[in-house]
Motif scaffolding. Structure first.
Motif, PDB file in Angstrom:
ATOM      1  N   UNK A   1       7.791  33.503  -1.997  1.00 18.35           N
ATOM      2  CA  UNK A   1       9.249  33.538  -1.869  1.00 18.35           C
ATOM      3  C   UNK A   1       9.713  32.939  -0.549  1.00 18.35           C
ATOM      4  N   UNK A   2       8.912  33.125   0.500  1.00 20.64           N
ATOM      5  CA  UNK A   2       9.237  32.471   1.768  1.00 20.64           C
ATOM      6  C   UNK A   2       9.137  30.955   1.625  1.00 20.64           C
ATOM      7  N   UNK A   3       8.125  30.488   0.913  1.00 20.19           N
ATOM      8  CA  UNK A   3       7.992  29.041   0.669  1.00 20.19           C
ATOM      9  C   UNK A   3       9.217  28.515  -0.060  1.00 20.19           C
ATOM     10  N   UNK A   4       9.684  29.246  -1.056  1.00 25.60           N
ATOM     11  CA  UNK A   4      10.872  28.839  -1.812  1.00 25.60           C
ATOM     12  C   UNK A   4      12.073  28.712  -0.874  1.00 25.60           C
ATOM     13  N   UNK A   5      12.259  29.677   0.014  1.00 29.70           N
ATOM     14  CA  UNK A   5      13.389  29.614   0.949  1.00 29.70           C
ATOM     15  C   UNK A   5      13.287  28.390   1.852  1.00 29.70           C
ATOM     16  N   UNK A  39       0.857  -1.175   0.000  1.00 30.85           N
ATOM     17  CA  UNK A  39       0.000   0.000   0.000  1.00 30.85           C
ATOM     18  C   UNK A  39       0.901   1.234   0.000  1.00 30.85           C
ATOM     19  N   UNK A  40       0.732   2.089  -1.016  1.00 31.02           N
ATOM     20  CA  UNK A  40       1.509   3.317  -1.124  1.00 31.02           C
ATOM     21  C   UNK A  40       0.626   4.514  -0.787  1.00 31.02           C
ATOM     22  N   UNK A  41       1.251   5.552  -0.241  1.00 34.79           N
ATOM     23  CA  UNK A  41       0.518   6.777   0.059  1.00 34.79           C
ATOM     24  C   UNK A  41       1.377   7.991  -0.252  1.00 34.79           C
ATOM     25  N   UNK A  42       0.810   8.901  -1.044  1.00 33.45           N
ATOM     26  CA  UNK A  42       1.383  10.221  -1.282  1.00 33.45           C
ATOM     27  C   UNK A  42       0.690  11.215  -0.357  1.00 33.45           C
ATOM     28  N   UNK A  43       1.467  12.046   0.318  1.00 31.59           N
ATOM     29  CA  UNK A  43       0.915  13.156   1.094  1.00 31.59           C
ATOM     30  C   UNK A  43       1.229  14.430   0.324  1.00 31.59           C
ATOM     31  N   UNK A  44       0.200  15.049  -0.240  1.00 38.59           N
ATOM     32  CA  UNK A  44       0.363  16.306  -0.974  1.00 38.59           C
ATOM     33  C   UNK A  44      -0.221  17.436  -0.146  1.00 38.59           C
ATOM     34  N   UNK A  45       0.581  18.444   0.135  1.00 41.17           N
ATOM     35  CA  UNK A  45       0.100  19.574   0.929  1.00 41.17           C
ATOM     36  C   UNK A  45       0.061  20.815   0.051  1.00 41.17           C
ATOM     37  N   UNK A  46      -1.117  21.402  -0.068  1.00 36.17           N
ATOM     38  CA  UNK A  46      -1.376  22.480  -1.016  1.00 36.17           C
ATOM     39  C   UNK A  46      -1.246  23.868  -0.388  1.00 36.17           C
ATOM     40  N   UNK A  47      -1.274  24.881  -1.263  1.00 34.29           N
ATOM     41  CA  UNK A  47      -1.388  26.299  -0.896  1.00 34.29           C
ATOM     42  C   UNK A  47      -0.118  26.884  -0.315  1.00 34.29           C
ATOM     43  N   UNK A  48       1.051  26.282  -0.602  1.00 40.69           N
ATOM     44  CA  UNK A  48       2.294  26.911  -0.190  1.00 40.69           C
ATOM     45  C   UNK A  48       2.384  28.319  -0.770  1.00 40.69           C
ATOM     46  N   UNK A  49       2.778  29.281   0.059  1.00 41.68           N
ATOM     47  CA  UNK A  49       2.900  30.659  -0.389  1.00 41.68           C
ATOM     48  C   UNK A  49       1.659  31.491  -0.184  1.00 41.68           C
TER      49      UNK A  49
END
Length: 327
Positions: free
Chosen positions: A102-106, A61-71
């Motif tokens: 830009x903070x997310x990028x850092x 069983x595989x699971x991807x955790x995708x977290x949205x809305x960075x930035x």
């Protein structure tokens, strides 16, 4: 964070060489062995054939955790950093049109093992926090409202009869900004689903992903599960535990929206009429608490769920394996 142990540690490892034929599968199998949390990682790369089957074991069983809305905001970025620092393999989707990208990028530059996606953005749904096109309102006038911001809903945008050439110009600008950021960009996905909501938008997004050599979230046969989204903040952990117990042997995806319940997020009101939640800051804090809880990590371990990022999935399956959902 690097590769050292910190608290509950998970460490995803991939070889840099190209795996061919049976050698590729056998190496994948080595990565897929379940290792206790105190010693290593349950993460694994997904190959075109299931390595566990070679040994006669049940399909994993595989699971991807995708977290949205960075930035989106500083509070969201701080929550993302807290999630990343647990060591869980995660894929973070960044909105390159928003004020705090830009903070997310850092943050992501300090954590190069995180898989990075572009959260293609054509909507701005929060009262008191608005954003507009990377290209500027004059360049894409059919994509913006009377004050130059993106429309709060997909329907409002569509009702404005957006010029598809302007949609392409704006999405290209977001992809180009992401590529210039210095981050390794692995995939695209779609804020509020708008970039794939209408047939002409989906065709365009698919064409751009192919041109830029990027994966598309939910194009690798992922089974999506988001039970925690609509659960009450106090019940979000339990909703994830139930989800883990129900996961089928396949590629599974959980899409998350984390945040810190503070005065910044608490001041925002959701203008999205398609599934918006009240008390957004409390709901996002609840998701963060659930994902970083000991119960969540222990449930993953007990079920022997193999965590995987989009970077790993793309490296193992290849972009040519992508198929339109339902197609």
């Amino acid at each position: 964070m690097g590769s050292g142990l910190r608290g509950v540690r998970w460490q995803a490892q991939l070889t840099s060489s190209c795996w061919e034929g049976r050698t590729r599968l056998l190496r994948s199998f080595a990565l897929l062995l379940w290792i206790p949390l105190s010693l290593g990682s349950p993460t694994a790369a997904y190959g075109q054939a299931t390595p566990a089957k070679l040994a006669g074991s049940p399909e994993p069983v595989y699971l991807l955790i995708r977290s949205d809305d960075g930035g989106m905001s500083h509070s969201v970025n701080m929550a993302l950093e807290r999630l990343i620092e647990t060591g869980l393999p995660v894929s973070v989707s960044v909105m390159f049109a928003t004020p705090w990208y830009q903070e997310t990028v850092d943050i992501l530059k300090r954590h190069p093992d995180v898989s990075v996606g572009i959260h293609l953005t054509l909507n701005s749904e929060w009262k008191n926090l608005r954003w507009g096109p990377v290209t500027g309102r004059e360049a894409v006038p059919t994509l913006v409202d009377s004050v130059g911001f993106f429309f709060p809903t997909a329907e409002a945008l569509h009702n404005n009869h957006p010029d598809l050439r302007q949609v392409e110009k704006e999405l290209r600008a977001q992809i180009d900004r992401a590529r210039r950021s210095g981050l390794k960009i692995d995939y695209v996905d779609y804020h509020m689903g708008t970039a794939v909501r209408y047939p002409e938008f989906r065709d365009l997004t698919e064409r751009l992903a192919k041109e830029y050599g990027l994966g598309m979230s939910e194009y690798f046969g992922e089974a999506r599960h988001d039970p925690q989204y609509s659960a009450a903040p106090a019940n979000k952990t339990d909703s994830l535990l139930v989800m883990i117990n129900r996961l089928q042997p396949s590629i599974n995806l959980v899409v998350t929206h984390v945040g810190i319940d503070d005065s910044e997020l608490g001041a925002l009101l959701d203008m999205n009429t398609d599934g918006g939640l009240p008390d957004m800051s409390k709901n996002r804090q609840g998701e963060l608490n659930a994902l970083t809880s000991r119960q969540f990590s222990e449930a993953l371990r007990a079920r022997k769920v193999r965590l995987i990022t989009y970077r790993q999935l793309i490296e193992m399956q290849g972009l040519k394996s992508m198929r339109r959902p339902g197609g």
